[in-house]
Design an enzyme around this catalytic site. Structure first.
Site, PDB file in Angstrom:
ATOM      1  N   GLU A 187      -0.634  -0.707  -9.676  1.00 21.92           N
ATOM      2  CA  GLU A 187      -0.542  -1.965  -9.360  1.00 21.92           C
ATOM      3  C   GLU A 187       1.266  -2.107  -8.937  1.00 21.92           C
ATOM      4  O   GLU A 187       1.890  -2.743  -8.557  1.00 21.92           O
ATOM      5  CB  GLU A 187      -0.733  -2.437 -10.055  1.00 21.92           C
ATOM      6  CG  GLU A 187      -1.041  -4.167  -8.731  1.00 21.92           C
ATOM      7  CD  GLU A 187      -2.140  -3.826  -7.890  1.00 21.92           C
ATOM      8  OE1 GLU A 187      -2.738  -3.205  -7.459  1.00 21.92           O
ATOM      9  OE2 GLU A 187      -1.401  -5.180  -6.834  1.00 21.92           O
ATOM     10  N   GLU A 228       0.725  -0.834  -0.526  1.00 23.22           N
ATOM     11  CA  GLU A 228      -0.240  -0.233   0.331  1.00 23.22           C
ATOM     12  C   GLU A 228       1.007   1.394   0.036  1.00 23.22           C
ATOM     13  O   GLU A 228       0.328   2.013  -0.614  1.00 23.22           O
ATOM     14  CB  GLU A 228      -0.684   0.127   1.277  1.00 23.22           C
ATOM     15  CG  GLU A 228      -1.893  -1.287   1.187  1.00 23.22           C
ATOM     16  CD  GLU A 228      -2.568  -1.616  -0.250  1.00 23.22           C
ATOM     17  OE1 GLU A 228      -2.783  -0.645  -0.419  1.00 23.22           O
ATOM     18  OE2 GLU A 228      -3.110  -2.414  -0.112  1.00 23.22           O
TER      19      GLU A 228
HETATM   20 ZN    ZN Z   1      -2.678  -3.439  -4.951  1.00 24.27          ZN
END
Ligand code: ZN
Length: 506
Positions: free
Chosen positions: A301, A263
């Site tokens: 991502e 994160e």
């Molecule tokens: Zn992620």
């Protein structure tokens, strides 16, 4: 004057979406369960207002004027890019009839409880009607959005603009060819020790250690904070307030640690976007309606996976940082050295559940979902045949027999919210992370920093080539500018091959 007025108008869209994000952060961290129903309405109102402002006559006339004013700036200028992206987004939203959006929102509202109940009872039949409706609705959406080759391309546009089934097919074939033989070798080898990761790690110490590692990677606590949640996530309310969350399991230490690094990687993308882009469309996803600087879900991502896996699970990282782990957890790690720790946190265990999957098996969970979603949308697979298709793929890829639908087709929350087309970004993120990290390591300052546990150079390289651009360039433009190539799986396959050959001695 025209452009400034237009930009201020778009700032209001961004403000509304940031306010929605704050309600969402609160709902997932602090809100008592009783607030759920009214909170969902509040968030839907803000999102509806953002859409109304975006497609309104007033905004369109401001955009017309702004386009005239900036037409003399060079091709690809920030001003022209902002106008063009806003124009595209307005066209996109006007193509989708509002009753279809209303139907999807309603379906999503009903879906969660029906899915949760079906999953609890391992009763796929109870979920079938809702899923059939979701597929039909998404197929209709795809026709309105438009596509060249496959209706799934239209659905991915919201999450991974420009991605197509045709390019994914080639990408997946390359990944399978590179990774399946490696997985089979690993499955035949001795498993590393993980017993020491399952000892008791008190929550407060885990939180403190996680945040100290995240700070080392560059996550700025002056413009961020870490809270507890059930399903970890990152959310930003402009680059100046970027929050991350984690979940603590006291007898599984890697869960929270690598979750926090993941994160924090997402957080870096937002914290290091160009300050000039705050409140502009270059910090706003006008298609999906999120206040976010990352250019696609896959690009976002890539930053989480890069800092979690490429940096955080590397041998080099733990050779340099294990002493700190040992200082934080002296009893739990008393009989372990850096190599054993690094091997343990890279253990491969093929399993049924995507969110628990390790780095080597994760992409197989994604390939299976993308292929199945595309087949549902183009009609070559019917919902009733879904469990059989799912289980056959798990057998083929992971050599496992799915014992029930709870551990199979009913595990993901995504379909219950009415969404199809969201999965490919995880694998695209992995591949991009491999590609960007390999290129960054060619930089002497980056390599030197990694060898001294100084992560500022690698963060700065990512800021220079990725973060600061916000949504200015498409994902592939960003990749070409940073690495000279569009999406290329070779460095990622090489990374996994090298790491697992070392971890498993195969
Ligand atoms: Zn992620």
């Amino acid at each position: 004057m025209g452009y400034a007025a237009f930009l201020e108008r778009m700032g209001q869209v961004n403000d509304l979406l940031n306010a929605k994000s704050i309600l969402s952060w609160d709902a997932n961290t602090m809100m008592p369960p009783g607030g759920a129903v009214t909170r969902a309405k509040q968030m839907a109102t803000l999102m509806g207002l953002a859409r109304d402002v975006l497609v309104s006559d007033e905004t369109r006339s401001l955009l017309d004027k702004a386009e005239g004013e900036v037409s003399s700036t060079p091709d690809g200028s920030v001003e022209r890019t902002i106008c063009a992206q806003t124009r595209d987004a307005i066209d996109y939203h006007l193509r989708i009839p509002s009753d279809l959006i209303r139907k999807r929102t309603e379906l999503g509202g009903l879906g969660h409880d029906i899915w949760a109940e079906a999953r609890k009872n391992d009763d796929f039949a109870a979920f079938t009607p809702l899923l059939e409706e979701t597929v039909a609705l998404n197929r209709e959406m795809a026709e309105h959005i438009g596509y060249d080759a496959h209706p799934y391309d239209a659905l991915m546009y919201r999450f991974e603009p420009g991605e197509t089934m045709a390019t994914l097919k080639t990408l997946f074939a390359t990944l399978r060819e590179g990774l399946l033989p490696l997985l089979r070798k690993v499955q035949g080898a001795d498993t590393p020790r993980i017993d020491f990761l399952q000892r008791n790690y008190p929550a407060q110490q885990q939180l403190a250690f996680g945040i100290s590692m995240a700070r080392k990677l560059g996550y700025d606590l002056h413009r961020g904070r870490l809270d507890l949640t059930v399903h970890p996530f990152e959310v930003s309310f402009t680059r100046n307030d970027v929050r991350i969350t984690t979940r603590i399991v006291e007898d599984w230490m890697p869960g929270s640690l690598f979750g926090t690094l993941h994160e924090a990687g997402h957080g870096l993308y937002e914290q290091f976007a160009d300050p000039a882009f705050v409140r502009t469309p270059l910090a706003t996803d006008l298609i999906g309606f999120y206040a976010v600087s990352g250019v696609s879900f896959g690009a976002h991502e890539s930053q989480s996976r890069l800092f979690e896996n490429q940096v955080g699970r590397s041998r080099e990282f733990w050779e340099l940082n294990f002493a700190e782990a040992k200082a934080a957890f002296p009893e739990q790690l008393a009989d372990v050295d850096a190599t054993a720790f690094w091997r343990g946190v890279n253990r491969v265990k093929p399993g049924f559940i995507r969110v628990e999957a390790d780095e080597l098996t994760y992409d197989f969970h994604i390939m299976l979902r993308v292929d199945i979603e595309a087949a549902l949308v183009d009609g070559s697979l019917s919902v009733k045949d879904l469990p059989e298709a799912w289980n056959a793929k798990i057998k083929e890829y992971l050599d496992l027999d799915v014992p029930n639908n709870r551990l199979g087709v009913l595990q993901d929350v995504h379909w219950s919210s009415g969404q199809i087309g969201t999965f490919c970004n995880y694998t695209i993120g992995n591949v991009m992370a491999g590609q960007l990290f390999a290129k960054a390591r060619e930089d002497a300052a980056v390599a030197d920093g990694l060898a001294r546990a100084d992560y500022t150079p690698v963060r700065e390289w990512m800021t220079e080539h990725v973060h600061r651009h916000g949504r200015r360039y498409t994902r592939d433009e960003l990749l070409v500018r940073a690495t000279g190539r569009t999406l290329d799986p070779a460095p990622y396959v090489a990374h996994l091959t090298q790491k697992y050959s070392e971890v498993y001695g195969v």
